[in-house]
Design a protein around this motif. Sequence first.
Motif, PDB file in Angstrom:
ATOM      1  N   PHE A   1      44.326  61.511  95.240  1.00 26.14           N
ATOM      2  CA  PHE A   1      43.785  59.998  95.393  1.00 26.14           C
ATOM      3  C   PHE A   1      42.939  59.953  96.164  1.00 26.14           C
ATOM      4  CE2 PHE A   1      46.844  59.016  91.733  1.00 26.14           C
ATOM      5  CZ  PHE A   1      45.981  58.377  90.901  1.00 26.14           C
ATOM      6  N   ALA A   2      43.550  60.619  97.454  1.00 29.38           N
ATOM      7  CA  ALA A   2      42.618  60.548  98.786  1.00 29.38           C
ATOM      8  C   ALA A   2      41.320  61.236  98.888  1.00 29.38           C
ATOM      9  CB  ALA A   2      43.610  61.113  99.997  1.00 29.38           C
ATOM     10  N   SER A   3      41.424  62.354  98.131  1.00 29.22           N
ATOM     11  CA  SER A   3      40.158  62.961  97.928  1.00 29.22           C
ATOM     12  C   SER A   3      39.140  62.350  97.047  1.00 29.22           C
ATOM     13  CB  SER A   3      40.451  64.442  97.343  1.00 29.22           C
ATOM     14  OG  SER A   3      41.321  65.180  98.065  1.00 29.22           O
ATOM     15  N   THR A   4      39.716  61.872  95.973  1.00 28.13           N
ATOM     16  CA  THR A   4      38.874  61.014  94.805  1.00 28.13           C
ATOM     17  C   THR A   4      38.224  59.780  95.655  1.00 28.13           C
ATOM     18  OG1 THR A   4      40.642  61.591  93.170  1.00 28.13           O
ATOM     19  CG2 THR A   4      39.172  59.803  92.837  1.00 28.13           C
ATOM     20  N   SER A   5      39.243  59.256  96.384  1.00 28.15           N
ATOM     21  CA  SER A   5      38.381  57.966  97.237  1.00 28.15           C
ATOM     22  C   SER A   5      37.050  58.346  97.919  1.00 28.15           C
ATOM     23  CB  SER A   5      39.613  57.331  98.158  1.00 28.15           C
ATOM     24  OG  SER A   5      40.580  56.800  97.541  1.00 28.15           O
ATOM     25  N   ILE A   6      37.150  59.868  98.666  1.00 28.38           N
ATOM     26  CA  ILE A   6      35.885  60.217  99.392  1.00 28.38           C
ATOM     27  C   ILE A   6      35.002  60.499  98.342  1.00 28.38           C
ATOM     28  CG2 ILE A   6      35.199  61.980 100.603  1.00 28.38           C
ATOM     29  CD1 ILE A   6      36.773  60.431 102.309  1.00 28.38           C
ATOM     30  N   LEU A   7      35.247  60.983  97.300  1.00 24.68           N
ATOM     31  CA  LEU A   7      34.205  61.394  96.350  1.00 24.68           C
ATOM     32  C   LEU A   7      33.609  59.957  95.728  1.00 24.68           C
ATOM     33  CD1 LEU A   7      35.902  64.177  94.359  1.00 24.68           C
ATOM     34  CD2 LEU A   7      34.101  64.380  96.021  1.00 24.68           C
ATOM     35  N   VAL A   8      34.520  59.106  95.555  1.00 24.61           N
ATOM     36  CA  VAL A   8      33.831  57.631  95.221  1.00 24.61           C
ATOM     37  C   VAL A   8      33.043  56.970  95.985  1.00 24.61           C
ATOM     38  CG1 VAL A   8      34.562  55.393  94.350  1.00 24.61           C
ATOM     39  CG2 VAL A   8      35.700  57.247  93.315  1.00 24.61           C
ATOM     40  N   LEU A   9      33.358  57.140  97.446  1.00 24.71           N
ATOM     41  CA  LEU A   9      32.735  56.410  98.372  1.00 24.71           C
ATOM     42  C   LEU A   9      31.205  57.335  98.357  1.00 24.71           C
ATOM     43  CD1 LEU A   9      35.316  56.275 101.019  1.00 24.71           C
ATOM     44  CD2 LEU A   9      33.908  54.264 100.134  1.00 24.71           C
ATOM     45  N   ALA A  10      31.166  58.506  98.377  1.00 24.99           N
ATOM     46  CA  ALA A  10      29.912  59.306  98.433  1.00 24.99           C
ATOM     47  C   ALA A  10      28.967  58.697  97.168  1.00 24.99           C
ATOM     48  CB  ALA A  10      30.049  60.551  98.319  1.00 24.99           C
ATOM     49  N   GLY A  11      29.658  58.400  95.815  1.00 20.84           N
ATOM     50  CA  GLY A  11      28.711  57.888  95.024  1.00 20.84           C
ATOM     51  C   GLY A  11      28.336  56.326  95.143  1.00 20.84           C
ATOM     52  N   LEU A  12      29.094  55.661  95.817  1.00 20.29           N
ATOM     53  CA  LEU A  12      28.949  54.260  96.089  1.00 20.29           C
ATOM     54  C   LEU A  12      27.574  54.173  97.123  1.00 20.29           C
ATOM     55  CD1 LEU A  12      32.250  52.597  96.310  1.00 20.29           C
ATOM     56  CD2 LEU A  12      30.659  52.348  94.555  1.00 20.29           C
ATOM     57  N   ILE A  13      27.672  54.966  98.064  1.00 18.39           N
ATOM     58  CA  ILE A  13      26.787  55.061  99.053  1.00 18.39           C
ATOM     59  C   ILE A  13      25.456  55.559  98.566  1.00 18.39           C
ATOM     60  CG2 ILE A  13      25.740  56.042 101.211  1.00 18.39           C
ATOM     61  CD1 ILE A  13      29.024  56.302 102.231  1.00 18.39           C
ATOM     62  N   THR A  14      25.486  56.390  97.648  1.00 19.04           N
ATOM     63  CA  THR A  14      24.119  56.906  96.926  1.00 19.04           C
ATOM     64  C   THR A  14      23.782  55.587  96.172  1.00 19.04           C
ATOM     65  OG1 THR A  14      24.986  59.185  96.758  1.00 19.04           O
ATOM     66  CG2 THR A  14      23.297  58.567  95.444  1.00 19.04           C
ATOM     67  N   GLY A  15      24.717  54.850  95.633  1.00 21.90           N
ATOM     68  CA  GLY A  15      24.110  53.700  94.732  1.00 21.90           C
ATOM     69  C   GLY A  15      23.557  52.626  95.613  1.00 21.90           C
ATOM     70  N   ILE A  16      23.904  52.562  96.715  1.00 21.08           N
ATOM     71  CA  ILE A  16      23.477  51.609  97.854  1.00 21.08           C
ATOM     72  C   ILE A  16      22.021  51.940  97.978  1.00 21.08           C
ATOM     73  CG2 ILE A  16      23.559  50.356  99.856  1.00 21.08           C
ATOM     74  CD1 ILE A  16      26.430  50.491  99.956  1.00 21.08           C
ATOM     75  N   ALA A  17      21.725  53.458  98.309  1.00 20.76           N
ATOM     76  CA  ALA A  17      20.409  53.969  98.558  1.00 20.76           C
ATOM     77  C   ALA A  17      19.439  53.761  97.299  1.00 20.76           C
ATOM     78  CB  ALA A  17      20.575  55.458  99.053  1.00 20.76           C
TER      79      ALA A  17
ATOM     80  N   SER B   1      19.279  51.338  95.618  1.00 23.87           N
ATOM     81  CA  SER B   1      19.328  49.926  94.921  1.00 23.87           C
ATOM     82  C   SER B   1      18.201  49.422  93.915  1.00 23.87           C
ATOM     83  CB  SER B   1      19.599  49.125  95.924  1.00 23.87           C
ATOM     84  OG  SER B   1      18.606  49.109  96.943  1.00 23.87           O
ATOM     85  N   GLU B   2      17.209  49.809  94.343  1.00 24.05           N
ATOM     86  CA  GLU B   2      15.788  49.568  93.590  1.00 24.05           C
ATOM     87  C   GLU B   2      15.797  49.848  92.122  1.00 24.05           C
ATOM     88  OE1 GLU B   2      13.644  47.163  94.195  1.00 24.05           O
ATOM     89  OE2 GLU B   2      13.786  46.932  96.407  1.00 24.05           O
ATOM     90  N   GLU B   3      16.197  51.142  91.777  1.00 22.57           N
ATOM     91  CA  GLU B   3      16.398  51.924  90.586  1.00 22.57           C
ATOM     92  C   GLU B   3      17.373  51.147  89.653  1.00 22.57           C
ATOM     93  OE1 GLU B   3      16.308  53.237  93.581  1.00 22.57           O
ATOM     94  OE2 GLU B   3      14.289  54.627  93.497  1.00 22.57           O
ATOM     95  N   ALA B   4      18.446  51.010  90.409  1.00 19.12           N
ATOM     96  CA  ALA B   4      19.547  50.413  89.675  1.00 19.12           C
ATOM     97  C   ALA B   4      19.359  49.035  89.180  1.00 19.12           C
ATOM     98  CB  ALA B   4      21.031  50.467  90.887  1.00 19.12           C
ATOM     99  N   VAL B   5      18.945  48.277  90.070  1.00 16.48           N
ATOM    100  CA  VAL B   5      18.452  46.861  89.574  1.00 16.48           C
ATOM    101  C   VAL B   5      17.568  46.666  88.584  1.00 16.48           C
ATOM    102  CG1 VAL B   5      17.440  44.834  90.366  1.00 16.48           C
ATOM    103  CG2 VAL B   5      19.090  45.730  91.867  1.00 16.48           C
ATOM    104  N   GLY B   6      16.622  47.742  88.607  1.00 19.15           N
ATOM    105  CA  GLY B   6      15.529  47.717  87.455  1.00 19.15           C
ATOM    106  C   GLY B   6      16.300  48.127  86.332  1.00 19.15           C
ATOM    107  N   VAL B   7      17.168  48.888  86.289  1.00 26.84           N
ATOM    108  CA  VAL B   7      17.855  49.598  84.932  1.00 26.84           C
ATOM    109  C   VAL B   7      18.685  48.339  84.554  1.00 26.84           C
ATOM    110  CG1 VAL B   7      19.484  50.797  83.993  1.00 26.84           C
ATOM    111  CG2 VAL B   7      18.035  52.010  85.687  1.00 26.84           C
ATOM    112  N   LEU B   8      19.370  47.575  85.517  1.00 24.99           N
ATOM    113  CA  LEU B   8      20.374  46.416  85.073  1.00 24.99           C
ATOM    114  C   LEU B   8      19.645  45.462  84.520  1.00 24.99           C
ATOM    115  CD1 LEU B   8      22.884  46.637  87.679  1.00 24.99           C
ATOM    116  CD2 LEU B   8      23.194  47.475  85.375  1.00 24.99           C
ATOM    117  N   SER B   9      18.459  44.961  85.136  1.00 19.87           N
ATOM    118  CA  SER B   9      17.693  43.882  84.590  1.00 19.87           C
ATOM    119  C   SER B   9      17.153  44.126  83.341  1.00 19.87           C
ATOM    120  CB  SER B   9      16.570  43.771  85.592  1.00 19.87           C
ATOM    121  OG  SER B   9      15.654  45.028  85.508  1.00 19.87           O
TER     122      SER B   9
END
Length: 238
Positions: free
Chosen positions: A76-92, A94-102
């Motif tokens: 679970f500790a290793s999984t948390s690091i992997l999830v954090l990497a994905g979340l940081i990528t999602g923040i970077a 953001s424009e594309e993600a909002v465009g898809v969600l809209s």
Amino acid sequence: MFLSAGSFQDWLALATLLVSWVGYTCYASYKSNSAVCLSSVLARYRQDWMIRIISRENRTSDASLLSSLRASVSFFASTSILVLAGLITGIAASEEAVGVLSTIPFVSTTTRELWELKMLVMVIIFVYSFFEFTWSLRLYNFGCVVMGSAPLYKEVEHAHSEQLDYARASGFIMTLAAKHFNFGLRAYYFALATLSWFIDPKLLMFSAVLVVVILYSREFHSKVLQVLSSYHLPDDFS
């Protein structure tokens, strides 16, 4: 910037999440001192386990069991690091993600600021879970050291109080490790509930309350609790 990102419902949903999470954690910790629950019952089993180690010359099976516990925490500790990497990528992105969600009519995340706020909350949750899992892992490492120093039965055969002292000390470390693992796992539950915030803040309020109901039913009214509590450990180990 973040203060103006969300609507009143968004901030109310976030407050509901925090109150549900912190409130249930405080309630469960307080209730476990007086009520029969998984935490209190398993604490007695761990103490019983530690005192039985003394009577066993071959402790390979005990070391294997402890290794399995450490492996689950490490996963679970290793999984948390992997999830954090994905979340940081999602923040970077953001424009594309909002465009898809809209383009999805029932999704309320329509601005970049609101997307980044929600992603930041998710990042904080998984950073917290990582710290809880790594501390739990360290506590289990301490438990390995304590288990390695367990006295031989012939050394404390007639010193019953010394056996109980060892069982209480080592059992406490194991229980503390399990407690912090539970904190980290609980963060995962509420992180999954937070995902519903990307759809609608009202759904987050419902999900947070639902998680509390699920956690409470499993901790205080589950079938496994009935089975564990129905077995009466020897009085010397209670």
